[in-house]
Design a protein around this motif. Sequence first.
Motif, short mmCIF file in Angstrom:
data_model
loop_
_atom_site.label_atom_id
_atom_site.label_comp_id
_atom_site.label_asym_id
_atom_site.label_seq_id
_atom_site.Cartn_x
_atom_site.Cartn_y
_atom_site.Cartn_z
N GLU A 184 0.83 -1.21 0.00
CA GLU A 184 0.00 0.00 0.00
C GLU A 184 0.87 1.26 0.00
N LEU A 185 1.85 1.31 0.90
CA LEU A 185 2.66 2.52 1.05
C LEU A 185 3.56 2.77 -0.16
N SER A 186 3.92 1.70 -0.87
CA SER A 186 4.76 1.87 -2.05
C SER A 186 3.93 2.03 -3.32
N SER A 187 2.60 2.09 -3.15
CA SER A 187 1.68 2.19 -4.30
C SER A 187 1.89 1.05 -5.29
N GLY A 188 2.25 -0.11 -4.78
CA GLY A 188 2.46 -1.29 -5.61
C GLY A 188 3.76 -1.30 -6.38
N GLU A 189 4.64 -0.32 -6.12
CA GLU A 189 5.89 -0.22 -6.88
C GLU A 189 7.01 -1.07 -6.27
N ALA A 190 6.87 -1.49 -5.01
CA ALA A 190 7.94 -2.22 -4.33
C ALA A 190 7.88 -3.71 -4.64
N THR A 191 9.04 -4.34 -4.59
CA THR A 191 9.13 -5.79 -4.70
C THR A 191 9.13 -6.35 -3.28
N VAL A 192 7.99 -6.87 -2.87
CA VAL A 192 7.80 -7.29 -1.48
C VAL A 192 7.84 -8.82 -1.40
N ARG A 193 8.62 -9.33 -0.46
CA ARG A 193 8.77 -10.77 -0.30
C ARG A 193 8.56 -11.15 1.16
N ARG A 194 7.78 -12.19 1.40
CA ARG A 194 7.50 -12.65 2.77
C ARG A 194 8.63 -13.58 3.23
N GLN A 195 9.01 -13.46 4.50
CA GLN A 195 10.05 -14.30 5.08
C GLN A 195 9.78 -14.45 6.58
N VAL A 196 10.56 -15.26 7.26
CA VAL A 196 10.51 -15.28 8.71
C VAL A 196 11.47 -14.23 9.25
#
Length: 522
Positions: A184-196
């Motif tokens: 949301e904060l990156s307006s969908g521009e960020a490459t977000v990856r889930r991790q522990v």
Amino acid sequence: MKRITMIGDVGWSRFYHLGDEAMTELAIDALRDRTDIEITLIAGEPEYAGRMYGVDAIPRIGFKRDRKPNIARMKKVLAHVEGESAGNTLAPDDPAVRIIEAVRNSEAVLVAGGGNLNSMFAHHIYERATLAKIARALGKPYALTSQTLGPLIYEEDRGLVHDLLAEAQFIGTRESYTTDIAEELSSGEATVRRQVDDAFSLTASDDDRAAVSDLAAEPFILASFAEKASTPMISDTDYHARLAELTRRVADDTGLRVLLVPHGGALPPAGQTRDQLTDITIAEASGNDNVVPTRMLTARQLVALTEQAAAVIGTRYHAAIFAGAAAVPFISLAPNLYSSIRMRGAAENVGMENYVLPLDSVDDIVATAVGVIGDRGSLAAALHGQSTRRREEHQQWWNFLVAKTLGETASTAEAPGFFHAAEIPNPYVADIDVVRERLNAVQDYGLVMALKDRKLAQAKAEVTDAKAELKRLQSELDRARQSREQTESEPAVRAARRVEDTGRRAAALARKSYRRLASLRR
């Protein structure tokens, strides 16, 4: 040899925040395990941090909690980066100069794990956002690993956070809440990856196990509590009293020692502080000799102790991280908005979301603790499978991180997937749905109160600004009055005034004489 510049919220000689130190320590290990590298660590006290981790260390740029001076500081630092050939804007001994040079001489920049990208800690946002902008200006890639965002990002911080996220190579998020808010904060521009959380893979040595052997001599439950509740829902005095009650009851009902292990304190020779002092208060108030405060441990020593615990309970986030990694059953207590989001995320990663309980549910907490001890074998077996898969996945995450940021050529490596951990039921509470709703209420209340406090703070700031403006105007008025009085006291002005007065008197006399003459003519 490659070089990376890394920032972590670490390196204080009089305060050891165990979870933050653990994430940075793991990051250092993970980098060294994968490549021949030199690390420059940005830390609180560089000399201390350098000795602790065996790295080059430099001080922070330096920001405050107030945004106005932070904005000016950031502009000055970035002007120095972008216009050095035209002359320096920073003093040679400014700490930002050393950071700029470190980034210039690095292949990449890494923001180590933490939960400090939060408007409650504006100085951390500015520190990391400025570091990222330095990296971009110098053409260096940067990434963030093991992050929690928010839960509070004020409007005036959104632009900074957007740029920080959108321009990163990628962001590793440690719970679904952060994944959503990052997008949301990156307006969908960020490459977000889930991790522990990065501390999940921190390991203990035989020396660490030997260092805690005295604490593990008898069966025990490990408990870690934050020094205060950090919520208007309960006073710190009542918070301590509630923890004293539940630790006493858990010790009585299980027959096990409850070891109170601090996460925020100080390593010797520094004096005790924060969690250490709270643990003493809880133990004394419990009135039970089996509730025992311990010394401050290093992160690796706590990993070693956690491995041998019958169960773990606490309001400290990394207590759950270490327990989940070691396949030790754990109960997380969530007294406030921030802890609820993080605790639920950490528990969900290994299927233990049903074991996150609101702090006011003492009966449920005690019943769950007793049930967990009685059923420890089956719970540990279920956790072991989830933990093993997470550790393998986490190794792949760091392979990806190094390839993406430090690869010889542009890497096409993809981040590993993130499997859905099977939910482990909690049969020890009457209605788990009610528990979840109560946790939701904790979060909703925390958000409402935080926004209310924010509006109050803004109103106070406006009043302060208005008072300052009024004072400024009053000073200007006083200066103008003094200037006028001074001007009027000068000789030439006094003479002119006398001439004016004489003229006025002559005119008045002439008018009076004319009127007398006119009356005589009548």
